[in-house]
Motif scaffolding. Structure first.
Motif, PDB file in Angstrom:
ATOM      1  N   PRO A 147       0.788  -1.052  -0.042  1.00  0.00           N
ATOM      2  CA  PRO A 147      -0.027  -0.011   0.069  1.00  0.00           C
ATOM      3  C   PRO A 147       0.866   1.291   0.167  1.00  0.00           C
ATOM      4  O   PRO A 147       2.064   1.375   0.559  1.00  0.00           O
ATOM      5  N   THR A 148       0.359   2.314  -0.593  1.00  0.00           N
ATOM      6  CA  THR A 148       0.988   3.699  -0.613  1.00  0.00           C
ATOM      7  C   THR A 148       1.375   4.130   0.667  1.00  0.00           C
ATOM      8  O   THR A 148       2.064   4.760   1.050  1.00  0.00           O
ATOM      9  N   GLN A 149       0.299   3.971   1.632  1.00  0.00           N
ATOM     10  CA  GLN A 149       0.583   4.294   3.101  1.00  0.00           C
ATOM     11  C   GLN A 149       1.769   3.848   3.525  1.00  0.00           C
ATOM     12  O   GLN A 149       2.288   4.319   4.556  1.00  0.00           O
ATOM     13  N   GLN A 150       2.182   2.585   3.155  1.00  0.00           N
ATOM     14  CA  GLN A 150       3.369   2.043   3.836  1.00  0.00           C
ATOM     15  C   GLN A 150       4.324   2.195   2.935  1.00  0.00           C
ATOM     16  O   GLN A 150       5.558   1.531   3.170  1.00  0.00           O
ATOM     17  N   GLY A 151       4.390   3.133   2.054  1.00  0.00           N
ATOM     18  CA  GLY A 151       5.527   3.431   1.216  1.00  0.00           C
ATOM     19  C   GLY A 151       5.873   2.541  -0.175  1.00  0.00           C
ATOM     20  O   GLY A 151       6.784   2.837  -0.857  1.00  0.00           O
ATOM     21  N   GLY A 152       4.707   1.980  -0.255  1.00  0.00           N
ATOM     22  CA  GLY A 152       4.771   1.129  -1.644  1.00  0.00           C
ATOM     23  C   GLY A 152       3.986   1.781  -2.776  1.00  0.00           C
ATOM     24  O   GLY A 152       3.864   2.968  -2.731  1.00  0.00           O
ATOM     25  N   LEU A 153       4.150   1.274  -3.849  1.00  0.00           N
ATOM     26  CA  LEU A 153       3.639   2.013  -5.061  1.00  0.00           C
ATOM     27  C   LEU A 153       1.959   1.790  -5.139  1.00  0.00           C
ATOM     28  O   LEU A 153       1.220   2.275  -6.050  1.00  0.00           O
ATOM     29  N   GLY A 154       1.602   0.632  -4.411  1.00  0.00           N
ATOM     30  CA  GLY A 154       0.120   0.645  -4.232  1.00  0.00           C
ATOM     31  C   GLY A 154      -0.555  -0.409  -5.275  1.00  0.00           C
ATOM     32  O   GLY A 154      -1.819  -0.289  -5.395  1.00  0.00           O
ATOM     33  N   PHE A 155       0.129  -1.045  -6.164  1.00  0.00           N
ATOM     34  CA  PHE A 155      -0.298  -1.911  -7.204  1.00  0.00           C
ATOM     35  C   PHE A 155      -1.172  -3.000  -6.304  1.00  0.00           C
ATOM     36  O   PHE A 155      -0.658  -3.591  -5.425  1.00  0.00           O
ATOM     37  N   SER A 156      -1.955  -3.781  -6.950  1.00  0.00           N
ATOM     38  CA  SER A 156      -2.810  -5.042  -6.527  1.00  0.00           C
ATOM     39  C   SER A 156      -1.877  -6.408  -6.623  1.00  0.00           C
ATOM     40  O   SER A 156      -1.753  -6.811  -5.942  1.00  0.00           O
ATOM     41  N   TYR A 157      -1.151  -6.315  -8.017  1.00  0.00           N
ATOM     42  CA  TYR A 157      -0.393  -7.365  -8.138  1.00  0.00           C
ATOM     43  C   TYR A 157       0.771  -6.861  -9.271  1.00  0.00           C
ATOM     44  O   TYR A 157       0.743  -5.721  -9.770  1.00  0.00           O
ATOM     45  N   LYS A 158       2.023  -7.720  -8.972  1.00  0.00           N
ATOM     46  CA  LYS A 158       2.914  -7.372  -9.791  1.00  0.00           C
ATOM     47  C   LYS A 158       3.344  -8.635 -10.830  1.00  0.00           C
ATOM     48  O   LYS A 158       3.103  -9.826 -10.123  1.00  0.00           O
ATOM     49  N   TRP A 159       3.680  -8.669 -11.971  1.00  0.00           N
ATOM     50  CA  TRP A 159       4.091  -9.826 -12.548  1.00  0.00           C
ATOM     51  C   TRP A 159       5.297 -10.242 -12.214  1.00  0.00           C
ATOM     52  O   TRP A 159       6.369  -9.508 -12.054  1.00  0.00           O
ATOM     53  N   ASN A 160       5.546 -11.698 -12.006  1.00  0.00           N
ATOM     54  CA  ASN A 160       6.722 -12.225 -11.500  1.00  0.00           C
ATOM     55  C   ASN A 160       7.482 -12.790 -12.578  1.00  0.00           C
ATOM     56  O   ASN A 160       7.581 -13.623 -13.177  1.00  0.00           O
ATOM     57  N   MET A 161       8.109 -11.517 -13.030  1.00  0.00           N
ATOM     58  CA  MET A 161       9.189 -11.879 -14.447  1.00  0.00           C
ATOM     59  C   MET A 161      10.174 -12.777 -13.994  1.00  0.00           C
ATOM     60  O   MET A 161      10.794 -13.555 -14.928  1.00  0.00           O
ATOM     61  N   GLY A 162      10.576 -12.728 -12.817  1.00  0.00           N
ATOM     62  CA  GLY A 162      11.701 -13.670 -12.440  1.00  0.00           C
ATOM     63  C   GLY A 162      11.565 -15.131 -12.410  1.00  0.00           C
ATOM     64  O   GLY A 162      12.100 -15.971 -12.936  1.00  0.00           O
ATOM     65  N   TRP A 163      10.111 -15.340 -11.740  1.00  0.00           N
ATOM     66  CA  TRP A 163       9.814 -16.482 -11.879  1.00  0.00           C
ATOM     67  C   TRP A 163       9.576 -17.264 -13.342  1.00  0.00           C
ATOM     68  O   TRP A 163       9.944 -18.290 -13.542  1.00  0.00           O
ATOM     69  N   MET A 164       9.080 -16.473 -14.111  1.00  0.00           N
ATOM     70  CA  MET A 164       9.042 -16.709 -15.699  1.00  0.00           C
ATOM     71  C   MET A 164      10.132 -17.057 -16.281  1.00  0.00           C
ATOM     72  O   MET A 164      10.339 -18.168 -17.007  1.00  0.00           O
ATOM     73  N   HIS A 165      11.245 -16.132 -16.130  1.00  0.00           N
ATOM     74  CA  HIS A 165      12.815 -16.325 -16.815  1.00  0.00           C
ATOM     75  C   HIS A 165      13.159 -17.951 -16.228  1.00  0.00           C
ATOM     76  O   HIS A 165      13.707 -18.522 -17.101  1.00  0.00           O
ATOM     77  N   ASP A 166      13.052 -17.860 -15.093  1.00  0.00           N
ATOM     78  CA  ASP A 166      13.711 -19.085 -14.286  1.00  0.00           C
ATOM     79  C   ASP A 166      13.198 -20.407 -14.566  1.00  0.00           C
ATOM     80  O   ASP A 166      13.920 -21.362 -15.306  1.00  0.00           O
TER      81      ASP A 166
END
Length: 743
Positions: free
Chosen positions: A486-505
């Motif tokens: 959450p933005t209130q905790q200093g984050g960017l506030g997105f619902s989800y992030k694509w896990n590109m590292g998992w995909m590449h590995d």
């Protein structure tokens, strides 16, 4: 005294100064309203002036058209007409053209149009309903129907709206500028929806190429580039149940399984000899896609950008109309009907959305008013070398607000359920894909793009407020901390992030010949080290099946049978791994060729058992995923996952438990070599019978049908730190899923 007498007397009240008239005729006058239209004569009458190049004559009628009030006489400047009338009253112009007669209200008889609050909020970057303010708005002003045009071009010397209605002549409808916002406006009576138009802009160094409207709600079909007047979206939505329950469906403890597609190349209409083949329109897509998605069990579809874009080969990611659905597939109402139909069938709709960059096409946003208006002026900040595109200057309040309003436009007006924000990494870093000396540090000397960070946080906060229940998903490929915090905790506030590292590995792992996989064992398990650092979506997207990367099935090693077995095992591993799911179209049935945006998928493959088997498996995986809480309830919490066997590199075997909140487990065992393993012991927490819920090697999927007869009874033998264990027959290149069902 007649108008001609006044011209002869040189009456300065009837005609403007020669300098003003010359500037108007050269289309360089910055304030045409000061000269044209009705002006007080200082008494009870009015002077009316009109500049109508190529008109043969002009008469003035009463507003009701019943009375002829007199003539506007042409001055010695061709096309410039004026006349004095003793009574001040609303009027019509009756214009005689070589092609016929036109009766219309005078655009220069209307006062200021946009409200001060609209202009203030726009300048501040906080106008959340910009798509109903700027651009071409079908309006009734003073009882007159027409279109209000408005466009932001603060550094222009003159702006005109041009179209078929004025023969694309920039002298005909120069606009009024509103200070201090730099927004230009004009109301043109009697124009109807469907009219095409652009803006002719005089910059500091001359007339610019005709510009499409940045706020256009509709466009012509590419390769045409004009904007199109559109009536306000009028659609009878019938998705109340979906919209009211959407927030609960989008809870992180609920299943989320996304089918990504490109509208223009999913499936085509084949018209036979009399009609060329073409992509489906929105109505055809709804008819064919919705049953397909329901059959496969996906919860959502994700559309690659459907905002209007000039070059189809950009797949929509180099778009220019942030508010207009592409005319390639139908009208805005057609698109609304598609979304409505999806919702009525319990399918959510996510849109790819691009606030990072835009193409350099001359009719677009580049150097819009002759200056770097939407983009950074410095190429080291404003030009993407990789993509040959320009970067939005999100530090400018008007551009910041323009993009916020774009996101809200789709979420609110089209009931879109989520935005997948493209290329977030390129927004966050000023040195993204740049060498030393090729980028401009932020005000603290760092590489972070502070204005883009502020924008993304603001976007997520505004969406939460204005579109409750909607998702905002980041395609972010770096280790930026707190993307989904959450933005209130200093984050960017997105619902989800694509896990590109998992995909590449994981793709790198499955591309290995099984004999070498023991040396890459950690590539399949490394994702669990950071699986709960963000709320993740596991993406097998379009980017992985283009540009020589080969299709998903063709990445797999071995002969044909092994390729399909590998694909089925990989998909089963993905569906049982923590994280929400995303799969690109064609991967669900083993499309052999790389994705080609210029043709439809190779649907004929479904005539073959192995391709059909993959599609059947994906449907069964989605049904298992949605029915078993252990596979989704604790996706974002470490309590939802437990390794049983993570270190058997020699056999390339993995085993893990997924747990629901209530403590209900599923056991997943993967054997990623082509060697069947009989009597392979795996520890489990409970005694009794464990049912085999899914086996990617089952005959129904065109596998070898090696398995465990539907169930296995746990032995009272401790193993892998568990009180009990199962002796399993592990099929080759396969993943099996078990669930305790009691005695």
């Amino acid at each position: 005294m007649s108008a001609s007498d006044q011209f002869g007397d040189g009456n300065h009240k009837l005609l403007p100064s020669a300098g003003d008239m010359d500037a108007l005729i050269r289309a360089e006058h910055r304030d045409p309203f000061s000269m044209l239209g009705p002006h007080s004569d200082g008494k009870d009458g009015q002077v009316i002036r009109a500049y109508l190049p190529n008109a043969l004559g002009v008469r003035v009628l009463s507003r009701d058209g019943e009375r002829d009030l007199g003539e506007l006489t042409m001055s010695d400047k061709p096309g410039f007409f004026a006349g004095h009338f003793p009574v001040r009253e609303p009027y019509l112009l009756k214009i005689n053209w070589a092609t016929g007669e036109q009766i219309t209200e005078d655009p220069y008889s209307f006062g200021q149009l946009l409200g001060e609050m609209d202009l203030y909020l726009f300048a501040e970057g906080n106008h959340r309903d910009l798509s109903s303010a700027l651009g071409a708005q079908v309006k009734t002003v003073d009882g007159v129907e027409g279109v209000r045009f408005s466009v932001w071009a603060p550094n222009a010397r003159r702006v005109s709206v041009v179209g078929d209605f004025n023969s694309w002549d920039g002298r005909r409808h120069p606009m009024r500028v509103r200070y201090p916002s730099g927004v230009w406006e004009i109301f043109i009576p009697r124009i109807k929806p469907g009219e095409t138009y652009k803006y002719e802009i005089l910059g500091q160094h001359g007339v610019l190429p005709l510009k499409a409207d940045p706020m256009a709600l509709a466009t012509t079909v590419p390769p045409n580039t004009a904007s199109k007047v559109a009536a306000p979206l009028s659609f009878n939505w019938q998705d109340t149940d979906w919209m009211q329950s959407r927030g609960d469906k989008h809870d992180i403890h609920k299943p989320l399984s996304i089918y990504e597609l490109h509208v223009g190349s999913w499936k085509w209409h084949h018209g036979g000899d009399d009609e060329p083949d073409r992509p489906y329109n929105w109505h055809e897509l709804a008819e064919k896609l919705i049953p397909y998605i329901k059959g496969l069990g996906f919860t959502h579809i994700e559309l690659m950008p459907i905002m209007e874009h000039p070059f189809g080969g950009s797949w929509g990611y180099q778009l220019l109309s942030q508010f207009a659905p592409s005319a390639r597939y139908g009208t805005p109402e057609d698109f609304a009907a598609f979304v409505n139909a999806c919702h009525q069938n319990d399918i959510g709709v996510i849109l790819d959305w691009v606030p990072a960059h835009f193409p350099t096409d001359t009719h677009g946003l580049a150097q819009f008013d002759g200056t770097a208006l939407y983009e950074y002026g410095n190429p080291q900040e404003g030009f993407h070398q990789d993509w040959d595109t320009l970067i939005y200057n999100l530090g400018r309040t008007e551009v910041h607000g323009f993009m916020i309003a774009s996101g809200l436009h789709w979420l609110k007006n089209f009931h879109i359920d989520g935005l997948r924000v493209d290329a977030v990494a390129s927004m966050l870093y000023r040195d993204y894909s740049r060498k030393a000396g090729e980028w401009v540090p932020n005000r603290y000397g760092g590489r972070e793009n502070l204005e883009a960070i502020d924008f993304l946080r603001h976007l997520n906060d505004v969406v939460a407020l204005e579109a409750p229940g909607a998702l905002v998903i980041a395609e972010e490929s770096t280790s930026w901390p707190g993307v989904s915090q959450p933005t209130q905790q200093g984050g960017l506030g997105f619902s989800y992030k694509w896990n590109m590292g998992w995909m590449h590995d994981t793709l790198h792992y499955v591309e290995q010949d099984p004999i070498h996989r023991q040396h890459h064992h950690n590539e399949l398990s490394f994702g669990l080290v950071y699986a709960w650092s963000e709320r993740f979506i596991l993406p097998i997207s379009h980017d992985e099946v283009v540009h020589g990367k080969r299709s998903l099935i063709d990445k797999m090693p071995g002969d044909r049978w092994q390729k399909f077995a590998n694909l089925r095992a990989y998909l089963t591993f993905m569906w049982t791994h923590p994280g929400k799911k995303l799969l690109f179209m064609g991967c669900e049935f083993g499309q052999w060729l790389e994705w080609n945006h210029d043709k439809e998928l190779d649907w004929h493959y479904l005539e073959y058992a192995d391709h059909k088997g993959v599609k059947t498996l994906v449907g069964d995986l989605n049904r298992l995923y949605r029915s078993e809480k252990a596979l989704y309830e604790q996706d974002c919490q470490p309590q939802g996952f437990q390794w049983v066997i993570g270190d058997d590199a020699g056999n390339s075997v993995y085993a893990y438990l997924r747990w629901s909140k209530e403590g209900e487990p599923l056991l997943v065992v993967a054997n990623l070599t082509p060697v069947p393993r009989h009597g392979y012991r795996v520890g489990v927490p409970f005694s009794g019978k464990w049912a085999e819920l899914l086996n990617s090697d089952a005959g129904v999927y065109a596998g070898s049908n090696i398995g465990n007869g539907g169930a296995v009874v746990a032995d009272d033998v401790k193993s892998h730190g568990q009180a009990f264990s199962l002796a399993l027959d592990l099929p080759p290149l396969a993943v099996v899923v078990f669930k305790p069902v009691g005695e």
